[in-house]
Design a protein around this motif. Structure first.
Motif, PDB file in Angstrom:
ATOM      1  N   SER A  73       0.825  -1.204   0.000  1.00  0.00           N
ATOM      2  CA  SER A  73       0.000   0.000   0.000  1.00  0.00           C
ATOM      3  C   SER A  73       0.866   1.264   0.000  1.00  0.00           C
ATOM      4  N   SER A  74       1.956   1.233   0.787  1.00  0.00           N
ATOM      5  CA  SER A  74       2.857   2.383   0.872  1.00  0.00           C
ATOM      6  C   SER A  74       3.562   2.621  -0.462  1.00  0.00           C
ATOM      7  N   ILE A  75       3.955   1.546  -1.138  1.00  0.00           N
ATOM      8  CA  ILE A  75       4.615   1.668  -2.444  1.00  0.00           C
ATOM      9  C   ILE A  75       3.644   2.261  -3.464  1.00  0.00           C
ATOM     10  N   ASN A  76       2.401   1.798  -3.447  1.00  0.00           N
ATOM     11  CA  ASN A  76       1.394   2.336  -4.384  1.00  0.00           C
ATOM     12  C   ASN A  76       1.158   3.831  -4.131  1.00  0.00           C
ATOM     13  N   GLU A  77       1.108   4.190  -2.855  1.00  0.00           N
ATOM     14  CA  GLU A  77       0.894   5.594  -2.487  1.00  0.00           C
ATOM     15  C   GLU A  77       2.096   6.449  -2.921  1.00  0.00           C
ATOM     16  N   ALA A  78       3.301   5.926  -2.679  1.00  0.00           N
ATOM     17  CA  ALA A  78       4.516   6.648  -3.067  1.00  0.00           C
ATOM     18  C   ALA A  78       4.602   6.799  -4.589  1.00  0.00           C
ATOM     19  N   ALA A  79       4.205   5.761  -5.313  1.00  0.00           N
ATOM     20  CA  ALA A  79       4.231   5.813  -6.779  1.00  0.00           C
ATOM     21  C   ALA A  79       3.301   6.899  -7.306  1.00  0.00           C
ATOM     22  N   THR A  80       2.134   7.037  -6.685  1.00  0.00           N
ATOM     23  CA  THR A  80       1.181   8.086  -7.085  1.00  0.00           C
ATOM     24  C   THR A  80       1.769   9.470  -6.856  1.00  0.00           C
ATOM     25  N   ILE A  81       2.424   9.647  -5.707  1.00  0.00           N
ATOM     26  CA  ILE A  81       3.048  10.939  -5.381  1.00  0.00           C
ATOM     27  C   ILE A  81       4.145  11.274  -6.391  1.00  0.00           C
ATOM     28  N   ILE A  82       4.982  10.290  -6.712  1.00  0.00           N
ATOM     29  CA  ILE A  82       6.085  10.508  -7.659  1.00  0.00           C
ATOM     30  C   ILE A  82       5.552  10.909  -9.025  1.00  0.00           C
TER      31      ILE A  82
END
Length: 316
Positions: free
Chosen positions: A174-183
């Motif tokens: 979930s954290s990786i998906n959230e970080a990917a969206t931010i990037i």
């Protein structure tokens, strides 16, 4: 044997050679008292100078609309300038010199989703990147660090660095998906180590797949970076650093192709980083220039300020 099989065999041999351990040389003996002084510098710097960086946060909120209106690079934002000054300053005080290689590749690098992947063997790695990276970077760090060192890592959160929960698999995904969206949406360049933890001897350890999932989900270019000297100057097994010189080398960006998988991208990055680590910088020795002069100067100034302050308040 067909030509394709020959090529595959050669590739395998080359990669097995690249995976051989690199001897980065011995660490010379140094009076341990000097290393203790540097540790004191790190503690006081983390408290005092971090407080000054906190004070720059309101200026960031005030100036952010102006920066957007006139299309001014985030490289010149108050928080970015303060963060770089924090990193460059502590390296100077510790008598650590930094040499850069390959930075010209990114001189005119357009702001776009990017993941900077660096070899990780020292506490110095993120500090050096924060101070000298040719591209403004945000960092991904373990969320639990906020609870252990709130003064430092809450500031990191406000600066825009991204905390992730690596404890449980579902939370990590979930954290990786959230970080990917931010990037992708903010066109950030995020720095992360594909090793996931510090190597003890400067050699690359096995890569985790998380950073590559992150790069693929955010449609990012990958910027590989390797270090020389970091693990010798401040090894992961001690809190007491040496002084010396280190090299940070940026490698050409890697574009993720449509037919790439996590494994193929991981292999591309690893091979490129290993080849670079096997090509040592010219005319470079980690401990050719060492000293304690900047550390003594800083501690002398700090002692004078404390003494003057206590005297002014009538405590002495």
């Amino acid at each position: 044997m067909s030509q394709r099989k020959k090529e595959n065999k050669i590739t395998e041999i080359d990669e097995s050679v690249l995976e051989e351990k690199i001897d980065f040389g011995p660490v010379p003996h140094e009076f341990f008292g000097f290393r203790i002084l540097r540790f004191i510098v790190i503690i006081t710097w983390a408290i005092i100078v971090t407080t000054l960086v906190w004070l720059s946060i309101p200026f960031g909120f005030i100036l952010d609309p102006i920066y957007k209106k006139y299309n001014i690079s985030k490289w010149y934002s108050p928080l970015e300038l303060a963060s770089r000054a924090w990193s460059i300053g502590i390296l100077w005080v510790l008598n650590i010199k930094v040499r850069t290689e390959g930075f010209e590749i990114y001189k005119n690098y357009e702001q776009q989703p990017s993941v900077l992947m660096y070899s990780h063997s020292s506490y110095l790695d993120p500090i050096v990147l924060q101070g000298y990276s040719p591209i403004p970077c945000k960092y991904i760090y373990k969320k639990e660090l906020i609870y252990f060192f709130p003064w430092l890592f809450l500031l990191a959160y406000f600066v825009g660095h991204i905390p992730i929960n690596r404890g449980k698999k579902n939370s990590a995904i979930s954290s990786i998906n959230e970080a990917a969206t931010i990037i992708e949406t903010k066109k950030y360049c995020v720095a992360i180590s594909p090793e996931g933890t510090r190597s003890k001897d400067g050699n690359l350890i096995d890569f985790k797949k998380g950073p590559f999932h992150l790069a693929m989900k955010s449609n990012s270019k990958i910027i590989p970076v390797v270090f020389f000297g970091n693990s010798q100057i401040w090894n992961a097994s001690t809190f007491f650093p040496h002084s010396g010189s280190l090299v940070v080398r940026c490698l050409p960006p890697i574009k993720i192709e449509k037919d790439d998988t996590v494994d193929t991208v991981c292999k591309k990055v690893r091979v490129q980083m290993l080849k670079s680590l096997h090509t040592k910088p010219v005319d470079y020795k980690t401990f050719s220039e060492t000293g304690i002069s900047h550390t003594v100067f800083y501690l002398s100034v700090l002692s004078y300020i404390v003494y003057t302050g206590l005297n002014w308040f009538g405590c002495l």
